[in-house]
Design a protein around this motif. Structure first.
Motif, PDB file in Angstrom:
ATOM      1  N   VAL A   1      -7.697  -6.909   1.410  1.00  0.00           N
ATOM      2  CA  VAL A   1      -7.532  -5.461   1.494  1.00  0.00           C
ATOM      3  C   VAL A   1      -7.009  -4.882   0.197  1.00  0.00           C
ATOM      4  O   VAL A   1      -6.109  -5.429  -0.427  1.00  0.00           O
ATOM      5  CB  VAL A   1      -6.555  -5.127   2.631  1.00  0.00           C
ATOM      6  CG1 VAL A   1      -6.133  -3.669   2.564  1.00  0.00           C
ATOM      7  CG2 VAL A   1      -7.233  -5.386   3.958  1.00  0.00           C
ATOM      8  N   ALA A   2      -7.572  -3.778  -0.217  1.00  0.00           N
ATOM      9  CA  ALA A   2      -7.062  -3.051  -1.372  1.00  0.00           C
ATOM     10  C   ALA A   2      -6.393  -1.789  -0.886  1.00  0.00           C
ATOM     11  O   ALA A   2      -6.828  -1.158   0.072  1.00  0.00           O
ATOM     12  CB  ALA A   2      -8.210  -2.695  -2.322  1.00  0.00           C
ATOM     13  N   SER A   3      -5.315  -1.404  -1.512  1.00  0.00           N
ATOM     14  CA  SER A   3      -4.592  -0.214  -1.074  1.00  0.00           C
ATOM     15  C   SER A   3      -5.064   0.998  -1.850  1.00  0.00           C
ATOM     16  O   SER A   3      -5.505   0.898  -2.979  1.00  0.00           O
ATOM     17  CB  SER A   3      -3.080  -0.390  -1.285  1.00  0.00           C
ATOM     18  OG  SER A   3      -2.782  -0.558  -2.650  1.00  0.00           O
ATOM     19  N   GLY A   4      -4.934   2.175  -1.227  1.00  0.00           N
ATOM     20  CA  GLY A   4      -5.309   3.410  -1.874  1.00  0.00           C
ATOM     21  C   GLY A   4      -4.200   4.412  -1.771  1.00  0.00           C
ATOM     22  O   GLY A   4      -3.167   4.160  -1.161  1.00  0.00           O
TER      23      GLY A   4
ATOM     24  N   ALA B   1       0.847  -1.192   0.000  1.00  0.00           N
ATOM     25  CA  ALA B   1       0.000   0.000   0.000  1.00  0.00           C
ATOM     26  C   ALA B   1       0.881   1.239   0.000  1.00  0.00           C
ATOM     27  O   ALA B   1       1.989   1.226   0.542  1.00  0.00           O
ATOM     28  CB  ALA B   1      -0.926   0.019   1.211  1.00  0.00           C
TER      29      ALA B   1
ATOM     30  N   THR C   1     -10.379   0.276   2.058  1.00  0.00           N
ATOM     31  CA  THR C   1      -9.854   1.090   0.976  1.00  0.00           C
ATOM     32  C   THR C   1      -9.770   2.527   1.447  1.00  0.00           C
ATOM     33  O   THR C   1     -10.729   3.041   2.032  1.00  0.00           O
ATOM     34  CB  THR C   1     -10.758   1.014  -0.266  1.00  0.00           C
ATOM     35  OG1 THR C   1     -10.908  -0.345  -0.650  1.00  0.00           O
ATOM     36  CG2 THR C   1     -10.163   1.799  -1.420  1.00  0.00           C
ATOM     37  N   TYR C   2      -8.671   3.170   1.200  1.00  0.00           N
ATOM     38  CA  TYR C   2      -8.484   4.556   1.608  1.00  0.00           C
ATOM     39  C   TYR C   2      -8.456   5.481   0.409  1.00  0.00           C
ATOM     40  O   TYR C   2      -7.849   5.163  -0.613  1.00  0.00           O
ATOM     41  CB  TYR C   2      -7.138   4.718   2.327  1.00  0.00           C
ATOM     42  CG  TYR C   2      -7.232   4.724   3.827  1.00  0.00           C
ATOM     43  CD1 TYR C   2      -8.245   5.392   4.486  1.00  0.00           C
ATOM     44  CD2 TYR C   2      -6.278   4.069   4.584  1.00  0.00           C
ATOM     45  CE1 TYR C   2      -8.315   5.399   5.867  1.00  0.00           C
ATOM     46  CE2 TYR C   2      -6.325   4.071   5.970  1.00  0.00           C
ATOM     47  CZ  TYR C   2      -7.355   4.739   6.598  1.00  0.00           C
ATOM     48  OH  TYR C   2      -7.411   4.737   7.963  1.00  0.00           O
TER      49      TYR C   2
ATOM     50  N   GLN D   1     -11.609  -6.228   3.982  1.00  0.00           N
ATOM     51  CA  GLN D   1     -11.177  -5.290   2.954  1.00  0.00           C
ATOM     52  C   GLN D   1     -11.357  -3.870   3.442  1.00  0.00           C
ATOM     53  O   GLN D   1     -12.409  -3.533   3.997  1.00  0.00           O
ATOM     54  CB  GLN D   1     -11.965  -5.455   1.646  1.00  0.00           C
ATOM     55  CG  GLN D   1     -11.516  -4.466   0.579  1.00  0.00           C
ATOM     56  CD  GLN D   1     -12.305  -4.611  -0.719  1.00  0.00           C
ATOM     57  OE1 GLN D   1     -13.364  -5.227  -0.740  1.00  0.00           O
ATOM     58  NE2 GLN D   1     -11.796  -4.056  -1.782  1.00  0.00           N
TER      59      GLN D   1
ATOM     60  N   CYS E   1     -11.868   6.689   4.901  1.00  0.00           N
ATOM     61  CA  CYS E   1     -11.703   5.238   5.011  1.00  0.00           C
ATOM     62  C   CYS E   1     -13.039   4.577   4.717  1.00  0.00           C
ATOM     63  O   CYS E   1     -14.071   5.026   5.184  1.00  0.00           O
ATOM     64  CB  CYS E   1     -11.227   4.861   6.409  1.00  0.00           C
ATOM     65  SG  CYS E   1     -11.273   3.095   6.735  1.00  0.00           S
TER      66      CYS E   1
ATOM     67  N   ALA F   1      -3.972  -0.684   3.905  1.00  0.00           N
ATOM     68  CA  ALA F   1      -4.286   0.402   2.988  1.00  0.00           C
ATOM     69  C   ALA F   1      -3.753   1.692   3.596  1.00  0.00           C
ATOM     70  O   ALA F   1      -3.549   1.775   4.813  1.00  0.00           O
ATOM     71  CB  ALA F   1      -5.793   0.502   2.748  1.00  0.00           C
TER      72      ALA F   1
ATOM     73  N   SER G   1     -14.833   0.487   4.391  1.00  0.00           N
ATOM     74  CA  SER G   1     -14.572  -0.919   4.692  1.00  0.00           C
ATOM     75  C   SER G   1     -15.491  -1.812   3.874  1.00  0.00           C
ATOM     76  O   SER G   1     -16.552  -1.401   3.417  1.00  0.00           O
ATOM     77  CB  SER G   1     -14.784  -1.194   6.180  1.00  0.00           C
ATOM     78  OG  SER G   1     -16.121  -0.923   6.543  1.00  0.00           O
TER      79      SER G   1
END
Length: 306
Positions: A284-287, A163, A270-271, A268, A276, A216, A278
């Motif tokens: 988890v996906a990174s932002g 991330a 994502t930012y 999961q 934030c 993330a 959820s």
């Protein structure tokens, strides 16, 4: 098929023609985009050619830029399974679990020793990159080999997730260990206190024996999911983005215990730059802090829209 050139500050998605294969993932920075193809190749589009190095700024990227939608292949030795983008830096996770970084290093977000940042001597436009974590991370060529090996520690294990925040970077090891480095003025690297920067991958403090399964990062804050379905957050919190019920920053991870999540198993998060979100369905996906957007239609045709 040649794509239309999108208007500056366009509001409508425009098809982007990646030079090779179907696009399975995309990552967005301040002025650059990464596209990952089904064959594990990474292509990069940058709005400008960046290469600056002086006493106040250290940028280690020379990206070919020949047109408004020019894409260049990032030359990595192995297929890539994930990409992430910060404000002006990029990260790739190869299939052997190694983490490669390139781009701006103003706040040690690449995790490189400072002397490693140097432009090509022949004036070529090649992107300078380096392995900072995973099995390929080593002290080869280092003047302090034993010290470097000791410093790497858990950073030499197989990594499973990456991330990028604006100027900090994180990765998750297969044992559940979480490492972060780079800009940490708001404690976003999780070292227990604010610091101008964390120069190389370091264990995030305060997680104890918890096993992290994903991470993330936002502008200056970080969030992690554990195998028990819990969410922890830390870093900048001026707008309540940590979800902890106040606007005070945190230098170490703190459990997000909102009543709405009480019966959820979160796997999961994502930012965006300041927020934030959820999700209880996937890993988890990174932002990253992003001022533009991309949509990857990998489930259908593998086309990329920006």
């Amino acid at each position: 098929m040649q794509p239309d050139v999108p208007p500056r500050n366009g509001v409508q998605p425009v098809f982007v023609d990646i030079p090779e294969g179907c696009t399975t993932a995309a990552a967005l920075g301040f002025g650059h985009t990464l596209a990952l193809t089904e064959s594990g190749h990474v292509f990069e589009h940058s709005l400008a050619r960046i290469h600056t190095q002086d006493s106040s700024q250290e940028v280690c990227q020379q990206t070919p830029h020949t047109g408004p939608m020019s894409w260049s292949r990032v030359q990595l030795h192995q297929p890539v399974m994930a990409v992430a983008a910060g404000e002006h830096h990029s990260v790739a996770l190869t299939i052997d679990g190694s983490v490669w970084t390139w781009g701006a290093n103003t706040d040690a977000q690449l995790g490189w020793p400072s002397h490693a940042c140097a432009p090509p001597q022949d004036g070529s436009p090649a992107i300078q990159m380096r392995v900072v974590a995973g099995p390929q991370a080593s002290c080869a060529g280092s003047a302090d080999g034993e010290q470097t090996a000791a410093r790497l520690g858990g950073a030499q294990q197989v990594m499973t997730a990456i991330a990028c925040g604006a100027r900090h970077t994180c990765c998750v090891g297969h044992t559940g260990q979480l490492l972060c480095w780079g800009w940490s003025l708001h404690g976003q690297c999780g070292q227990g206190r604010a610091a101008v920067s964390v120069p190389q991958p370091q264990d995030v403090r305060g997680l104890g024996g918890l096993k992290v399964v994903g991470v993330a990062a936002g502008l200056a804050h970080t969030v992690a999911c554990t195998d028990s379905g819990d969410v922890y957050s830390w870093g900048w919190n001026a707008d309540g983005q940590l979800g902890l019920g106040d606007d005070s920053g945190r230098g170490e991870p703190e459990l997000v215990s909102d009543a709405k999540l009480e019966h959820e198993h979160i796997d999961q998060v994502t930012y965006g730059g300041y927020e934030c979100k959820s999700d209880a369905r996937k890993a988890v996906a990174s932002g990253s802090v992003s001022w533009h957007a991309a949509v990857c239609n990998s489930a259908a045709t593998g086309l990329l829209y920006m």
